[in-house]
Design a protein around this motif. Structure first.
Motif, PDB file in Angstrom:
ATOM      1  N   GLN A  34      53.766  69.077 -35.014  1.00 51.69           N
ATOM      2  CA  GLN A  34      53.163  68.460 -36.372  1.00 51.69           C
ATOM      3  C   GLN A  34      51.814  68.534 -36.357  1.00 51.69           C
ATOM      4  O   GLN A  34      51.160  67.048 -36.330  1.00 51.69           O
ATOM      5  CB  GLN A  34      53.653  67.103 -36.392  1.00 51.69           C
ATOM      6  N   PRO A  35      51.405  69.549 -36.099  1.00 47.68           N
ATOM      7  CA  PRO A  35      49.779  69.855 -36.557  1.00 47.68           C
ATOM      8  C   PRO A  35      48.679  69.133 -38.051  1.00 47.68           C
ATOM      9  O   PRO A  35      49.577  70.076 -39.038  1.00 47.68           O
ATOM     10  CB  PRO A  35      49.168  71.187 -36.481  1.00 47.68           C
ATOM     11  N   ALA A  36      47.877  68.863 -38.401  1.00 43.67           N
ATOM     12  CA  ALA A  36      47.176  68.619 -39.119  1.00 43.67           C
ATOM     13  C   ALA A  36      46.703  69.697 -40.260  1.00 43.67           C
ATOM     14  O   ALA A  36      47.185  69.887 -41.767  1.00 43.67           O
ATOM     15  CB  ALA A  36      46.009  67.442 -38.935  1.00 43.67           C
ATOM     16  N   ASP A  37      46.504  70.716 -39.761  1.00 47.45           N
ATOM     17  CA  ASP A  37      46.449  71.768 -40.368  1.00 47.45           C
ATOM     18  C   ASP A  37      47.278  72.865 -39.997  1.00 47.45           C
ATOM     19  O   ASP A  37      46.681  73.434 -38.684  1.00 47.45           O
ATOM     20  CB  ASP A  37      45.107  72.237 -40.358  1.00 47.45           C
ATOM     21  N   TRP A  41      46.110  75.608 -36.643  1.00 50.50           N
ATOM     22  CA  TRP A  41      46.896  75.965 -35.394  1.00 50.50           C
ATOM     23  C   TRP A  41      48.052  76.863 -35.407  1.00 50.50           C
ATOM     24  O   TRP A  41      47.822  77.526 -34.358  1.00 50.50           O
ATOM     25  CB  TRP A  41      47.658  75.268 -35.763  1.00 50.50           C
ATOM     26  N   PRO A  64      50.817  58.924 -32.923  1.00 50.30           N
ATOM     27  CA  PRO A  64      49.822  58.217 -32.917  1.00 50.30           C
ATOM     28  C   PRO A  64      49.797  57.137 -31.926  1.00 50.30           C
ATOM     29  O   PRO A  64      50.209  56.156 -31.993  1.00 50.30           O
ATOM     30  CB  PRO A  64      48.907  58.384 -33.665  1.00 50.30           C
ATOM     31  N   ASP A  71      41.150  56.284 -36.015  1.00 52.26           N
ATOM     32  CA  ASP A  71      42.202  57.542 -36.002  1.00 52.26           C
ATOM     33  C   ASP A  71      41.981  59.422 -35.783  1.00 52.26           C
ATOM     34  O   ASP A  71      41.561  59.561 -36.893  1.00 52.26           O
ATOM     35  CB  ASP A  71      43.802  57.425 -36.505  1.00 52.26           C
ATOM     36  N   THR A  72      41.520  59.723 -34.677  1.00 52.99           N
ATOM     37  CA  THR A  72      40.974  61.071 -34.129  1.00 52.99           C
ATOM     38  C   THR A  72      42.216  61.776 -34.887  1.00 52.99           C
ATOM     39  O   THR A  72      41.190  63.481 -34.718  1.00 52.99           O
ATOM     40  CB  THR A  72      39.889  60.708 -33.249  1.00 52.99           C
ATOM     41  N   GLY A  73      42.892  62.018 -34.056  1.00 57.81           N
ATOM     42  CA  GLY A  73      44.264  61.770 -33.881  1.00 57.81           C
ATOM     43  C   GLY A  73      44.574  62.817 -32.729  1.00 57.81           C
ATOM     44  O   GLY A  73      45.512  63.298 -32.266  1.00 57.81           O
ATOM     45  N   THR A  75      45.959  62.146 -28.915  1.00 59.74           N
ATOM     46  CA  THR A  75      47.196  61.971 -28.425  1.00 59.74           C
ATOM     47  C   THR A  75      47.313  62.634 -26.815  1.00 59.74           C
ATOM     48  O   THR A  75      47.033  63.135 -26.652  1.00 59.74           O
ATOM     49  CB  THR A  75      48.890  62.058 -29.554  1.00 59.74           C
ATOM     50  N   CYS A 105      43.655  70.814 -34.108  1.00 60.94           N
ATOM     51  CA  CYS A 105      43.332  70.237 -35.244  1.00 60.94           C
ATOM     52  C   CYS A 105      42.562  68.850 -34.932  1.00 60.94           C
ATOM     53  O   CYS A 105      42.716  68.036 -35.772  1.00 60.94           O
ATOM     54  CB  CYS A 105      44.518  70.351 -35.971  1.00 60.94           C
ATOM     55  N   LEU A 106      41.935  68.607 -34.464  1.00 64.13           N
ATOM     56  CA  LEU A 106      41.265  67.316 -33.015  1.00 64.13           C
ATOM     57  C   LEU A 106      39.465  67.955 -34.325  1.00 64.13           C
ATOM     58  O   LEU A 106      39.242  68.849 -34.239  1.00 64.13           O
ATOM     59  CB  LEU A 106      41.116  67.665 -32.429  1.00 64.13           C
TER      60      LEU A 106
END
Length: 218
Positions: A34-37, A41, A64, A71-73, A75, A105-106
């Motif tokens: 589930q990457p943010a970008d 990724w 998370p 929330d920095t993403g 985990t 994506c952090l």
């Protein structure tokens, strides 16, 4: 003059036989991670795949961590991914580690905040960075050590999450030393008591059920 349209037939288009399986595995990896970008990724995924390196893929979908103040993403699952990619070295190059961090994506600002806590211009001891990452998930020292055990253990998921006591004590001393309110004598007293309990089993391993200590902020 414009070039004539080129006609292709099925026989002219070569599809590598391994491509469908590559795309299938990529899709499953993206769903688990589930990457943010997705584009960022994906670049890291196929770059690692081409080199034969561990892939930036989570073992499973996760939520998370609720204890994070912001929330920095980050985990536990993403830290575990980084551990798979970096555990073969005692010290890791900061530039390479930052690239792996970005591919997950952090936020790079969080990465730089963490490495500032540990001296070293071009590299950092991997175990110490992992410990800092566990502490960044929020909560107490107890919580950070729990994350560490669950990342480092070879026990099945949901098991006792055992790791070598020497590793546990090394990280515990390191994180406790970052807290100015924690006295060294208190840390050593606790570890001595804990070691006596662990030695009674003669395997040198410590699990989640073995350690209990005050919930200190780190």
């Amino acid at each position: 003059m414009p070039l004539p349209d080129t006609m292709f037939c099925a026989q002219q288009i070569h599809i590598p036989p391994e491509l469908p399986d590559i795309l299938k595995q990529f899709t499953k990896a993206a769903i688990r991670t589930q990457p943010a970008d997705v584009l960022q990724w994906s670049a890291g995924y196929f770059s690692a795949l081409s080199r034969g390196d561990p892939l930036p893929v989570k073992d499973r979908i996760e939520m998370p961590v609720a204890t994070q103040k912001t929330d920095t993403g980050l985990t536990q699952g993403l830290l575990k991914v980084l551990h798979k990619q970096c555990r073969h070295k005692k010290f890791v190059d900061l530039a390479d580690l930052e690239k792996k961090w970005k591919n997950l994506c952090l936020p790079v600002e969080k990465f730089r905040d963490l490495v500032q806590l540990e001296s070293g211009e071009n590299e950092i001891e991997w175990l110490k960075f992992l410990a800092l990452g566990c502490s960044a998930l929020g909560g107490s020292l107890n919580t950070a050590m729990k994350h560490l055990c669950e990342i480092l253990t070879t026990d099945p998921e949901g098991g006792p999450a055992r790791i070598p006591f020497d590793t546990f004590s090394y990280v515990y001393r390191y994180l406790a030393g970052l807290d100015p309110d924690t006295h060294k004598s208190e840390t050593e007293s606790y570890l001595t008591t804990l070691k006596e309990n662990v030695q009674s089993r003669k395997n040198g391993m410590i699990g989640l059920s073995d350690f209990f200590f005050p919930k200190r902020k780190i």
